[in-house]
Write a protein that holds these residues in place. Structure first.
Motif, PDB file in Angstrom:
ATOM      1  N   THR A  79       0.810  -1.222   0.000  1.00 59.82           N
ATOM      2  CA  THR A  79       0.000   0.000   0.000  1.00 59.82           C
ATOM      3  C   THR A  79       0.841   1.269   0.000  1.00 59.82           C
ATOM      4  O   THR A  79       0.315   2.349   0.237  1.00 59.82           O
ATOM      5  CB  THR A  79      -0.931   0.017   1.225  1.00 59.82           C
ATOM      6  OG1 THR A  79      -0.149  -0.086   2.428  1.00 59.82           O
ATOM      7  CG2 THR A  79      -1.904  -1.144   1.172  1.00 59.82           C
ATOM      8  N   ASP A  80       2.158   1.164  -0.234  1.00 60.02           N
ATOM      9  CA  ASP A  80       2.964   2.382  -0.319  1.00 60.02           C
ATOM     10  C   ASP A  80       3.724   2.408  -1.639  1.00 60.02           C
ATOM     11  O   ASP A  80       3.368   1.702  -2.586  1.00 60.02           O
ATOM     12  CB  ASP A  80       3.889   2.529   0.897  1.00 60.02           C
ATOM     13  CG  ASP A  80       4.888   1.388   1.030  1.00 60.02           C
ATOM     14  OD1 ASP A  80       5.171   0.721   0.011  1.00 60.02           O
ATOM     15  OD2 ASP A  80       5.380   1.160   2.144  1.00 60.02           O
ATOM     16  N   ALA A  81       4.788   3.182  -1.706  1.00 63.52           N
ATOM     17  CA  ALA A  81       5.469   3.414  -2.980  1.00 63.52           C
ATOM     18  C   ALA A  81       6.014   2.145  -3.611  1.00 63.52           C
ATOM     19  O   ALA A  81       6.100   2.049  -4.841  1.00 63.52           O
ATOM     20  CB  ALA A  81       6.605   4.421  -2.771  1.00 63.52           C
ATOM     21  N   ALA A  82       6.378   1.147  -2.803  1.00 61.48           N
ATOM     22  CA  ALA A  82       6.926  -0.095  -3.359  1.00 61.48           C
ATOM     23  C   ALA A  82       5.905  -0.821  -4.216  1.00 61.48           C
ATOM     24  O   ALA A  82       6.268  -1.610  -5.087  1.00 61.48           O
ATOM     25  CB  ALA A  82       7.408  -1.016  -2.229  1.00 61.48           C
ATOM     26  N   GLY A  83       4.641  -0.583  -3.974  1.00 55.80           N
ATOM     27  CA  GLY A  83       3.607  -1.255  -4.746  1.00 55.80           C
ATOM     28  C   GLY A  83       3.209  -0.539  -6.012  1.00 55.80           C
ATOM     29  O   GLY A  83       2.443  -1.085  -6.814  1.00 55.80           O
ATOM     30  N   LEU A 108      11.587   5.287  -3.429  1.00 52.69           N
ATOM     31  CA  LEU A 108      11.871   4.594  -2.164  1.00 52.69           C
ATOM     32  C   LEU A 108      12.998   5.257  -1.391  1.00 52.69           C
ATOM     33  O   LEU A 108      13.171   4.972  -0.200  1.00 52.69           O
ATOM     34  CB  LEU A 108      12.192   3.125  -2.449  1.00 52.69           C
ATOM     35  CG  LEU A 108      11.063   2.354  -3.137  1.00 52.69           C
ATOM     36  CD1 LEU A 108      11.478   0.902  -3.381  1.00 52.69           C
ATOM     37  CD2 LEU A 108       9.788   2.387  -2.307  1.00 52.69           C
ATOM     38  N   MET A 109      13.784   6.082  -2.027  1.00 57.11           N
ATOM     39  CA  MET A 109      14.754   6.975  -1.373  1.00 57.11           C
ATOM     40  C   MET A 109      15.633   6.279  -0.331  1.00 57.11           C
ATOM     41  O   MET A 109      15.589   6.590   0.853  1.00 57.11           O
ATOM     42  CB  MET A 109      14.020   8.162  -0.742  1.00 57.11           C
ATOM     43  CG  MET A 109      13.298   9.043  -1.750  1.00 57.11           C
ATOM     44  SD  MET A 109      12.493  10.486  -1.013  1.00 57.11           S
ATOM     45  CE  MET A 109      11.265   9.679   0.040  1.00 57.11           C
ATOM     46  N   GLY A 110      16.410   5.312  -0.797  1.00 57.23           N
ATOM     47  CA  GLY A 110      17.349   4.645   0.089  1.00 57.23           C
ATOM     48  C   GLY A 110      16.783   3.471   0.846  1.00 57.23           C
ATOM     49  O   GLY A 110      17.510   2.806   1.595  1.00 57.23           O
ATOM     50  N   HIS A 111      15.499   3.192   0.678  1.00 63.78           N
ATOM     51  CA  HIS A 111      14.855   2.081   1.397  1.00 63.78           C
ATOM     52  C   HIS A 111      14.490   0.942   0.447  1.00 63.78           C
ATOM     53  O   HIS A 111      13.595   0.146   0.743  1.00 63.78           O
ATOM     54  CB  HIS A 111      13.607   2.578   2.127  1.00 63.78           C
ATOM     55  CG  HIS A 111      13.900   3.562   3.213  1.00 63.78           C
ATOM     56  ND1 HIS A 111      14.318   3.181   4.473  1.00 63.78           N
ATOM     57  CD2 HIS A 111      13.868   4.918   3.215  1.00 63.78           C
ATOM     58  CE1 HIS A 111      14.507   4.258   5.223  1.00 63.78           C
ATOM     59  NE2 HIS A 111      14.243   5.322   4.479  1.00 63.78           N
ATOM     60  N   THR A 135       0.213  -7.368 -13.221  1.00 60.44           N
ATOM     61  CA  THR A 135       0.913  -6.097 -13.417  1.00 60.44           C
ATOM     62  C   THR A 135       0.332  -4.965 -12.577  1.00 60.44           C
ATOM     63  O   THR A 135       0.782  -3.822 -12.685  1.00 60.44           O
ATOM     64  CB  THR A 135       0.877  -5.685 -14.896  1.00 60.44           C
ATOM     65  OG1 THR A 135      -0.487  -5.595 -15.336  1.00 60.44           O
ATOM     66  CG2 THR A 135       1.601  -6.704 -15.763  1.00 60.44           C
ATOM     67  N   ALA A 136      -0.639  -5.271 -11.729  1.00 58.40           N
ATOM     68  CA  ALA A 136      -1.293  -4.225 -10.941  1.00 58.40           C
ATOM     69  C   ALA A 136      -0.388  -3.669  -9.857  1.00 58.40           C
ATOM     70  O   ALA A 136      -0.625  -2.576  -9.344  1.00 58.40           O
ATOM     71  CB  ALA A 136      -2.581  -4.761 -10.321  1.00 58.40           C
ATOM     72  N   SER A 137       0.649  -4.403  -9.462  1.00 59.34           N
ATOM     73  CA  SER A 137       1.522  -3.965  -8.370  1.00 59.34           C
ATOM     74  C   SER A 137       2.981  -4.121  -8.764  1.00 59.34           C
ATOM     75  O   SER A 137       3.361  -5.065  -9.458  1.00 59.34           O
ATOM     76  CB  SER A 137       1.233  -4.780  -7.104  1.00 59.34           C
ATOM     77  OG  SER A 137       2.169  -4.483  -6.086  1.00 59.34           O
ATOM     78  N   SER A 138       3.817  -3.199  -8.315  1.00 57.37           N
ATOM     79  CA  SER A 138       5.266  -3.288  -8.504  1.00 57.37           C
ATOM     80  C   SER A 138       5.920  -4.132  -7.434  1.00 57.37           C
ATOM     81  O   SER A 138       7.111  -4.447  -7.540  1.00 57.37           O
ATOM     82  CB  SER A 138       5.885  -1.882  -8.462  1.00 57.37           C
ATOM     83  OG  SER A 138       5.258  -1.002  -9.361  1.00 57.37           O
ATOM     84  N   LEU A 139       5.181  -4.502  -6.389  1.00 54.07           N
ATOM     85  CA  LEU A 139       5.788  -5.150  -5.233  1.00 54.07           C
ATOM     86  C   LEU A 139       6.514  -6.451  -5.556  1.00 54.07           C
ATOM     87  O   LEU A 139       7.605  -6.691  -5.024  1.00 54.07           O
ATOM     88  CB  LEU A 139       4.728  -5.380  -4.147  1.00 54.07           C
ATOM     89  CG  LEU A 139       5.236  -5.974  -2.828  1.00 54.07           C
ATOM     90  CD1 LEU A 139       6.321  -5.105  -2.211  1.00 54.07           C
ATOM     91  CD2 LEU A 139       4.080  -6.154  -1.841  1.00 54.07           C
ATOM     92  N   PRO A 140       5.975  -7.333  -6.412  1.00 50.68           N
ATOM     93  CA  PRO A 140       6.728  -8.555  -6.704  1.00 50.68           C
ATOM     94  C   PRO A 140       8.119  -8.278  -7.273  1.00 50.68           C
ATOM     95  O   PRO A 140       9.080  -9.004  -6.960  1.00 50.68           O
ATOM     96  CB  PRO A 140       5.835  -9.279  -7.716  1.00 50.68           C
ATOM     97  CG  PRO A 140       4.460  -8.814  -7.403  1.00 50.68           C
ATOM     98  CD  PRO A 140       4.629  -7.370  -7.023  1.00 50.68           C
TER      99      PRO A 140
END
Length: 391
Positions: A36-40, A81-84, A254-259
């Motif tokens: 639910t944040d930028a990683a996704g 993600l700025m370093g994370h 493709t709905a999420s970048s998390l994988p």
């Protein structure tokens, strides 16, 4: 849950299995960190197209142009993600479990890891061994961070699952033809998708097919699974056409970048770029997935590299390992090797359940496996050391 599976989807699958598991224990489904944040949501459209196009005909895995495109793909996420970047792997997800335990103020957790969610469960068992009361793993994905061996495992499992499914699924929904004709139809669809003008590119269509192979009903089930239907629709489609069921699965994938973020963050040993071309040639002898899986090895090549974290399991933790006979992620005939790896990591009490069918998420498809899990939860040390569940 693993990064590929939203907790809501996993919870729905568990509920649909019936009351046998849900009525015996209070089950809390924990989403993977980052959904639910930028990683996704950090991949731009062009970055996603670069990843999906890795297996297109004419793409050179070592070309400067592709390296630049992959660097832009990584930058699409690292800027946000700025370093994370590396906080979204299994180790970070395990930290969330510990925060949950602290908020509950309980002495320990009984963990069930399904698929790639097994990496989170194992990471927690490694970092907080005194906080785990028992550990159950259903179709656990490889967790040692070796990109090439993980891809080899996926290739063997995908090939075995496709051929076993084609020979065993006789439902109308599984498509017409003999087993070899079904395999040939899937192979043709993936070969056509390698053309740059394909509606669904080969890397993405391969992911669709392999996710369908992870969701197979088994011969004894009363109805087909969605995976059976997707594969059957592909077999029945005209050459070059992608059925709606496969398109829907592609959109979900493709709905999420998390994988992408989480998967790259769990790989501490990467395949050198010059090795990718060698593997494309070697694995081309294992169609339909070999060349495509080799090409996809480039995806993480410009992502930051995490530190390796050796697996450790306390001898005091009872372990239940559940596996099918061919899994498109975990591999083919992987139960005994995985049990051996858990034992080498320190586990002294590893009990096993083998599902005699191809596919993943055994608990979602086998009532026998769910009964074995319940028996393990009730009395870990009294449960059967090994159980064989029919297909």
């Amino acid at each position: 849950a693993g990064p590929e599976t939203p907790a809501s989807a996993l919870a729905g699958r568990l509920i649909r299995t019936g009351p046998d598991l849900m009525d015996t224990r209070q089950l809390v489904v924990v989403d993977h960190r980052g959904r639910t944040d930028a990683a996704g949501s950090c991949l731009s459209f062009q970055a996603r197209r670069t990843l999906d196009g890795l297996a297109d005909n004419g793409v050179d895995p070592g070309s400067p142009e592709l390296r630049a495109d992959l660097a832009d793909t990584s930058q699409s996420c690292t800027d946000q993600l700025m370093g994370h970047e590396l906080d979204y792997g299994a180790t970070g997800a395990a930290q969330d479990l510990e925060r949950l335990r602290e908020q509950w103020d309980v002495p320990g957790l009984a963990l069930l890891g399904i698929g790639t969610g097994g990496r989170t469960a194992l990471a927690y068992s490694t970092t907080h061994p005194d906080r785990v009361s028992l550990l159950a793993l259903d179709s656990p994905a490889p967790d040692d961070g070796d990109q090439e061996s993980t891809a080899r495992t996926a290739l063997a499992g995908s090939d075995a699952a496709l051929r076993l499914w084609a020979s065993s699924c006789t439902r109308p929904e599984c498509g017409p033809g003999e087993a070899d004709q079904k395999v040939e139809a899937i192979t043709r669809a993936l070969e056509r998708a390698r053309e740059p003008d394909a509606d669904v590119p080969a890397a993405l269509l391969s992911d669709v097919v392999r996710s369908a192979l992870g969701d197979l009903a088994g011969a004894s089930a009363s109805a087909p699974s969605q995976g059976d239907i997707i594969l059957g629709d592909l077999i029945e489609s005209a050459p070059g056409e992608i059925p709606d069921s496969a398109r829907d699965r592609a959109q979900a994938l493709t709905a999420s970048s998390l994988p992408y973020v989480a998967g790259c963050s769990d790989l501490s040993r990467r395949v050198p770029v010059n090795r990718v071309e060698e593997l494309e040639s070697e694995w081309s002898e294992t169609p339909p997935f070999g060349t495509i899986l080799a090409a996809q090895l480039s995806a993480c090549s410009t992502w930051p590299v995490p530190d390796a974290t050796p697996l450790e399991i306390s001898p005091a933790i009872p372990v239940l390992l559940i596996a099918g006979i061919a899994d498109p992620v975990a591999g083919a005939a992987y139960l005994e090797p995985t049990a051996g790896r858990l034992t080498a990591a320190g586990a002294t009490d590893v009990r096993t359940v083998t599902w005699g069918a191809p596919g993943s998420d055994v608990l979602g498809h086998s009532s026998c496996a769910r009964e074995s899990l319940i028996a393990f939860l009730d009395a870990p040390t009294d449960a059967d050391e090994s159980t064989a569940c029919p297909s």
